[in-house]
Design a protein around this motif. Sequence first.
Motif: not given
Lengths: 375, 324
Positions: A17-24, A79-85, A241-244
């Motif tokens: 499963g993909p890593l998730r940080v920002l939970l439901e 995915a884009i903003i998080g990785s670039a950040y 998930d921006l955080f993940a």
Amino acid sequence: MTMAAPNPTPADRSTPGPLRVLLEDGKLDPEHDPKLSLDQLVQLYEHLVLTRVTDERLVTLQRQGRIGFHIGSLGEEAAIIGSAYAMREQDYIFPCYREFGAALMRGMPYQRYIDNMFGNANDPVRGRQMPDHYTCRAAKFGSVSSPIGTQITQAMGFAWAARIQKQDLVCLSYFGDGSTSSNEFHNGLNFAGVFKAPVVFFCRNNGWAISVPVERQTASRTIAEKGIAYGVPAVRVDGNDLFAVIAVTRDAVARAAAGQGPTLIEAMTYRMGGHSTSDDPTRYRPQTELEPWVSRDPLERVRAHLEQRGRWSPAQEEALRTRIDAQFKEAVAQAETTPPPALDTLFDEVYGTLPWHLEEQKRELLAGPRAPKAH
Amino acid sequence: MPQMNMVQAINDALRIAMKRDDRVVVMGEDVGRVGGVFRVTAGLFDEFGDERVIDTPLSEGGIIGAAAGMALYGMVPIPEIQFSDFIWPAYDQIVSEVAKYRYRSGGEYPCKMVIRTPVGGGIRGGHYHSQHPEAQFIHVAGLKVVCPSNPYDAKGLLLASIEDPDPVLFFEPKRIYRAAKGDVPEGAFTVDLESAQVVREGGDVTIVTYGAMLYECLDAAEKVAGEGVECDVIDLRTLWPIDVTTLTESVKKTGRVVIVHEAPKTCGFGSELVSLICEKVFYHLQAPPKRVTGFDTPFPYTLEMEYLPLSHRIVPAVLETARA
């Protein structure tokens, strides 16, 4: 006699499963929390909204016939903003063609991006390419080309060169799930694995390459597992998930910078819009497929989290959107009234200096009749 | 002045370029420990180490794609494609990326490199070790294309290519790698790109060629001289951008031209040469321009000497042109 059990189909096997940080529930998994300050988070959220709103406005502009084309990132903003950040100041990004949000965050001036949409005299690439094929070296952001995957190998070479020259620099290359079928995906990962180049391969697995679903790109259960064959560690992450995304990209950058080589990141996301403004996704995918992704909207998830922490209100949301609207309108007004590139720029920068045959052709063009205005 | 063959002269140029600029790297299949299948990079691995003389995985697309990234960073890669017949997997990177980067990025990302690759037939290599694919690259905006015929030019043109701001395809005629010998000065010197050389002078017919076919043309010129026909023999050296002045001045003088190249005839570089001559000096022509080239077939193995435009085919073409 008993029937042999049928071979398990790929779907039967478990996939990591993909890593998730920002939970439901809007809370963060403390184990992988990238520990952003609330101010940083607000800034990131504003970038997400800037990307989304700009995207929507550009589609409208195209529908009105005011620009020729737009290729957007609806649903893939985190995915884009998080990785670039997660990239450091000195690092470089080799884009695919959906990452204008990353370019803007890294410092490409908003006006220059809109100029590129119009291909006018102020377009950083002087109207030489379609809209969304911009360049910004000052933002340590590469040049967009349309053929699939070519930037993957180039990012590897750039990062490798930096390592040979003993510079602390990591490259990130964006690409989609479709690109993983290309020669370049193979070349880039294979070379990077062999030479331990400090590069991050960031796959936005958005499910679709124009009309072809990811199941038609590969029989592998995941894109991530392709890394194994190249000796390239890989990770799957919830791309909405921006955080993940920040957490896994930071890890990959740290590994690369420490001389441990490349990482393949598979960000699970979804292309909520068409491939581009030239595409009509209703012709090949049912609307029902989008529904689960609506509730996973990467912007909504960050906003809910911010609201939960008392750091965002409907009034702020409205003010932000009003501000972006105004910024967009102003940039469009300026871009639309900027003339096209001067005629002789057609011949500039084909070579370092103008060779005789282009000099001759330039004279011929300048002395000849002008073309009818097509657009 | 030392005598060198083409292999030694190119090796010398690479060593000079690598010594004076640590951004220069050599990369490709077998270029490292073994020094290249033709030994062109011999000794460089021991001298400069494996981060500057790099044995790569066996993928031409990967070699040029990675070299492109290195060039964008600011290094000066000199990738080798082991035989030009193997260059096609890299064609996309060369044509759509390397050649276009400066233009498409508004000048922000020049992508300078020198792609070295052996070309040509007459070595019993069959289709996949003999072709001469310059036309497919001359047609590409943003590329320069060079093809030396002797050790002096090979060294001087390679050093000029390495100094040039643009990507250069450097075709090395492998048939004369060791056969062509000559005096080559020590140390750095350059031969200007875009400068052709009149190798033999004569007023009756202009023969235009490059690479290994120069020697066939010189042989033919000697033979037709015995029949009273004197030839200008032009070695183009840089194919694109071409030294058009040397070409047109000679044709103005002779009014007759024979073009010789190994590559197939149709849409070969000879087609462009004839067009240029017709556009620029048509009224000086006294006979139809003639092409002596490879045939529009795949490059053959057993019958390669029949395929190549050797002296025995050039002689009658020159005589016919002289008497037309």
